[in-house]
Design a protein around this motif. Structure first.
Motif, mmCIF file in Angstrom:
data_model
loop_
_atom_site.group_PDB
_atom_site.id
_atom_site.type_symbol
_atom_site.label_atom_id
_atom_site.label_comp_id
_atom_site.label_asym_id
_atom_site.label_seq_id
_atom_site.Cartn_x
_atom_site.Cartn_y
_atom_site.Cartn_z
ATOM 1 N N ILE A 34 0.823 -1.210 0.000
ATOM 2 C CA ILE A 34 0.000 0.000 0.000
ATOM 3 C C ILE A 34 0.858 1.261 0.000
ATOM 4 C CG2 ILE A 34 -0.278 0.132 2.505
ATOM 5 C CD1 ILE A 34 -3.220 1.057 1.868
ATOM 6 N N GLY A 35 2.078 1.171 0.476
ATOM 7 C CA GLY A 35 2.978 2.317 0.466
ATOM 8 C C GLY A 35 3.328 2.782 -0.934
ATOM 9 N N GLU A 36 3.059 1.956 -1.939
ATOM 10 C CA GLU A 36 3.319 2.309 -3.344
ATOM 11 C C GLU A 36 2.130 3.041 -3.977
ATOM 12 O OE1 GLU A 36 6.173 1.434 -5.038
ATOM 13 O OE2 GLU A 36 6.998 0.497 -3.240
ATOM 14 N N MET A 37 1.005 3.106 -3.283
ATOM 15 C CA MET A 37 -0.211 3.685 -3.854
ATOM 16 C C MET A 37 -0.063 5.204 -4.005
ATOM 17 S SD MET A 37 -4.133 3.429 -2.445
ATOM 18 C CE MET A 37 -4.379 1.716 -2.884
ATOM 19 N N THR A 42 2.661 -3.536 3.975
ATOM 20 C CA THR A 42 3.755 -2.768 3.384
ATOM 21 C C THR A 42 5.072 -3.140 4.052
ATOM 22 O OG1 THR A 42 4.553 -0.552 2.826
ATOM 23 C CG2 THR A 42 3.480 -0.800 4.956
ATOM 24 N N ASN A 43 6.140 -2.962 3.285
ATOM 25 C CA ASN A 43 7.474 -3.121 3.867
ATOM 26 C C ASN A 43 8.076 -1.753 4.170
ATOM 27 O OD1 ASN A 43 8.154 -2.172 1.350
ATOM 28 N ND2 ASN A 43 9.316 -3.953 0.729
ATOM 29 N N ARG A 44 7.342 -0.692 3.854
ATOM 30 C CA ARG A 44 7.802 0.667 4.128
ATOM 31 C C ARG A 44 7.402 1.085 5.538
ATOM 32 N NH1 ARG A 44 6.991 4.445 -1.159
ATOM 33 N NH2 ARG A 44 8.021 3.061 -2.636
ATOM 34 N N ILE A 45 8.086 2.056 6.058
ATOM 35 C CA ILE A 45 7.720 2.646 7.340
ATOM 36 C C ILE A 45 6.793 3.810 7.007
ATOM 37 C CG2 ILE A 45 8.554 3.780 9.430
ATOM 38 C CD1 ILE A 45 11.212 2.180 8.959
ATOM 39 N N LEU A 46 5.499 3.590 7.144
ATOM 40 C CA LEU A 46 4.522 4.568 6.680
ATOM 41 C C LEU A 46 4.604 5.892 7.434
ATOM 42 C CD1 LEU A 46 1.337 2.499 5.742
ATOM 43 C CD2 LEU A 46 3.184 3.334 4.286
ATOM 44 N N ALA A 47 5.029 5.876 8.683
ATOM 45 C CA ALA A 47 5.197 7.145 9.408
ATOM 46 C C ALA A 47 6.230 8.017 8.695
ATOM 47 C CB ALA A 47 5.606 6.880 10.852
ATOM 48 N N ASP A 48 7.289 7.409 8.186
ATOM 49 C CA ASP A 48 8.292 8.159 7.410
ATOM 50 C C ASP A 48 7.696 8.654 6.100
ATOM 51 O OD1 ASP A 48 10.122 7.607 9.400
ATOM 52 O OD2 ASP A 48 11.186 6.048 8.243
ATOM 53 N N GLU A 49 6.855 7.832 5.465
ATOM 54 C CA GLU A 49 6.208 8.217 4.209
ATOM 55 C C GLU A 49 5.252 9.391 4.428
ATOM 56 O OE1 GLU A 49 6.987 6.746 1.094
ATOM 57 O OE2 GLU A 49 8.582 5.998 2.393
ATOM 58 N N VAL A 50 4.577 9.416 5.579
ATOM 59 C CA VAL A 50 3.689 10.535 5.915
ATOM 60 C C VAL A 50 4.506 11.808 6.074
ATOM 61 C CG1 VAL A 50 2.185 11.486 7.733
ATOM 62 C CG2 VAL A 50 1.852 9.126 6.945
ATOM 63 N N ARG A 51 5.609 11.730 6.812
ATOM 64 C CA ARG A 51 6.474 12.907 7.000
ATOM 65 C C ARG A 51 7.022 13.416 5.670
ATOM 66 N NH1 ARG A 51 7.442 10.290 11.752
ATOM 67 N NH2 ARG A 51 9.189 9.044 11.028
ATOM 68 N N ALA A 52 7.299 12.512 4.739
ATOM 69 C CA ALA A 52 7.812 12.893 3.416
ATOM 70 C C ALA A 52 6.682 13.284 2.461
ATOM 71 C CB ALA A 52 8.635 11.745 2.829
ATOM 72 N N ARG A 53 5.434 13.256 2.938
ATOM 73 C CA ARG A 53 4.239 13.620 2.163
ATOM 74 C C ARG A 53 4.006 12.708 0.960
ATOM 75 N NH1 ARG A 53 2.540 19.261 3.642
ATOM 76 N NH2 ARG A 53 3.954 19.767 5.323
ATOM 77 N N ARG A 54 4.412 11.440 1.111
ATOM 78 C CA ARG A 54 4.142 10.444 0.072
ATOM 79 C C ARG A 54 3.002 9.520 0.461
ATOM 80 N NH1 ARG A 54 10.101 10.390 -0.013
ATOM 81 N NH2 ARG A 54 9.958 8.771 1.571
ATOM 82 N N PHE A 55 2.516 9.678 1.700
ATOM 83 C CA PHE A 55 1.384 8.880 2.174
ATOM 84 C C PHE A 55 0.503 9.789 3.022
ATOM 85 C CE2 PHE A 55 -0.999 5.546 4.277
ATOM 86 C CZ PHE A 55 -1.112 4.599 3.265
ATOM 87 N N ARG A 56 -0.802 9.682 2.819
ATOM 88 C CA ARG A 56 -1.754 10.553 3.527
ATOM 89 C C ARG A 56 -1.792 10.226 5.013
ATOM 90 N NH1 ARG A 56 -6.098 13.039 0.372
ATOM 91 N NH2 ARG A 56 -7.159 13.078 2.384
ATOM 92 N N GLU A 57 -1.660 11.259 5.810
ATOM 93 C CA GLU A 57 -1.706 11.076 7.265
ATOM 94 C C GLU A 57 -3.062 10.570 7.719
ATOM 95 O OE1 GLU A 57 -0.533 13.413 11.370
ATOM 96 O OE2 GLU A 57 -0.799 14.580 9.533
ATOM 97 N N ASP A 58 -4.136 11.080 7.116
ATOM 98 C CA ASP A 58 -5.465 10.650 7.526
ATOM 99 C C ASP A 58 -5.772 9.205 7.147
ATOM 100 O OD1 ASP A 58 -5.567 11.374 4.843
ATOM 101 O OD2 ASP A 58 -7.315 12.679 5.058
#
Length: 177
Positions: free
Chosen positions: A120-123, A159-175
């Protein structure tokens, strides 16, 4: 053998899903699986590639109240970005150049069952917004459509990504996270 959250074996634990291990951490995973499986909760499974996330997700579905309904796995990283929303949400005839007929998406095909969003981190962010609406409202709108459609399903993501990092990088929606 009676299906239980986990069965103690000499030297380790084995879950009915075929997951085998010895650690107390894995025993805790089996306890959590047993607790979460019968709910309709949305679940996020994280871990490194090759750690058995999909085995765990399939076990969640098999132990759920939706086990007799479809299980629809989707690899979000394998579907081209420009096709992802159409694949997930479906499309109406004429929505784009090659849309010669209306087509239900994978969420509609999973009606009553479980959708597994692998990676899902790729979405892309725009698809994440549509997914958030599905999770919050229980409805989707096909690409090119104007009428929302109600769907009843469970979403499990991995996911194998750390989604909290993806949120901080604005590549994943926080909500959505």
């Amino acid at each position: 053998m009676k299906e239980t959250p986990s069965t103690r074996m000499s030297g380790g634990y084995m879950d009915a899903s075929g997951i085998i291990g010895e650690s107390s951490t894995l025993a805790e995973v089996f306890r959590m699986l047993h607790k979460v499986a019968p709910t309709d909760s949305t679940v996020l499974v994280t871990g490194e590639s090759g750690t058995g996330k999909e085995l765990l997700v399939r076990a969640l579905h098999r132990r759920s109240l939706r086990s007799d309904k479809p299980f629809v796995p989707i690899n979000c990283g394998a579907i081209p970005r420009e096709l992802l929303e159409s694949e997930l949400f479906g499309h109406e005839k004429g929505a784009f150049t090659h849309a010669i007929r209306s087509k239900p998406g994978r969420f509609e095909l999973a009606e009553g069952g479980t959708v597994f969003l692998d990676e899902i981190g790729e979405m892309p962010l725009d698809a994440q917004a549509a997914l958030l609406r599905l999770l919050q409202e229980g409805e989707l709108t096909r690409v090119g459509g104007t009428r929302p459609r109600r769907v009843a399903l469970r979403v499990i993501a991995a996911t194998n990504r750390i989604l909290a990092d993806e949120v901080r990088a604005r590549r994943f929606r926080e909500d959505l996270y």
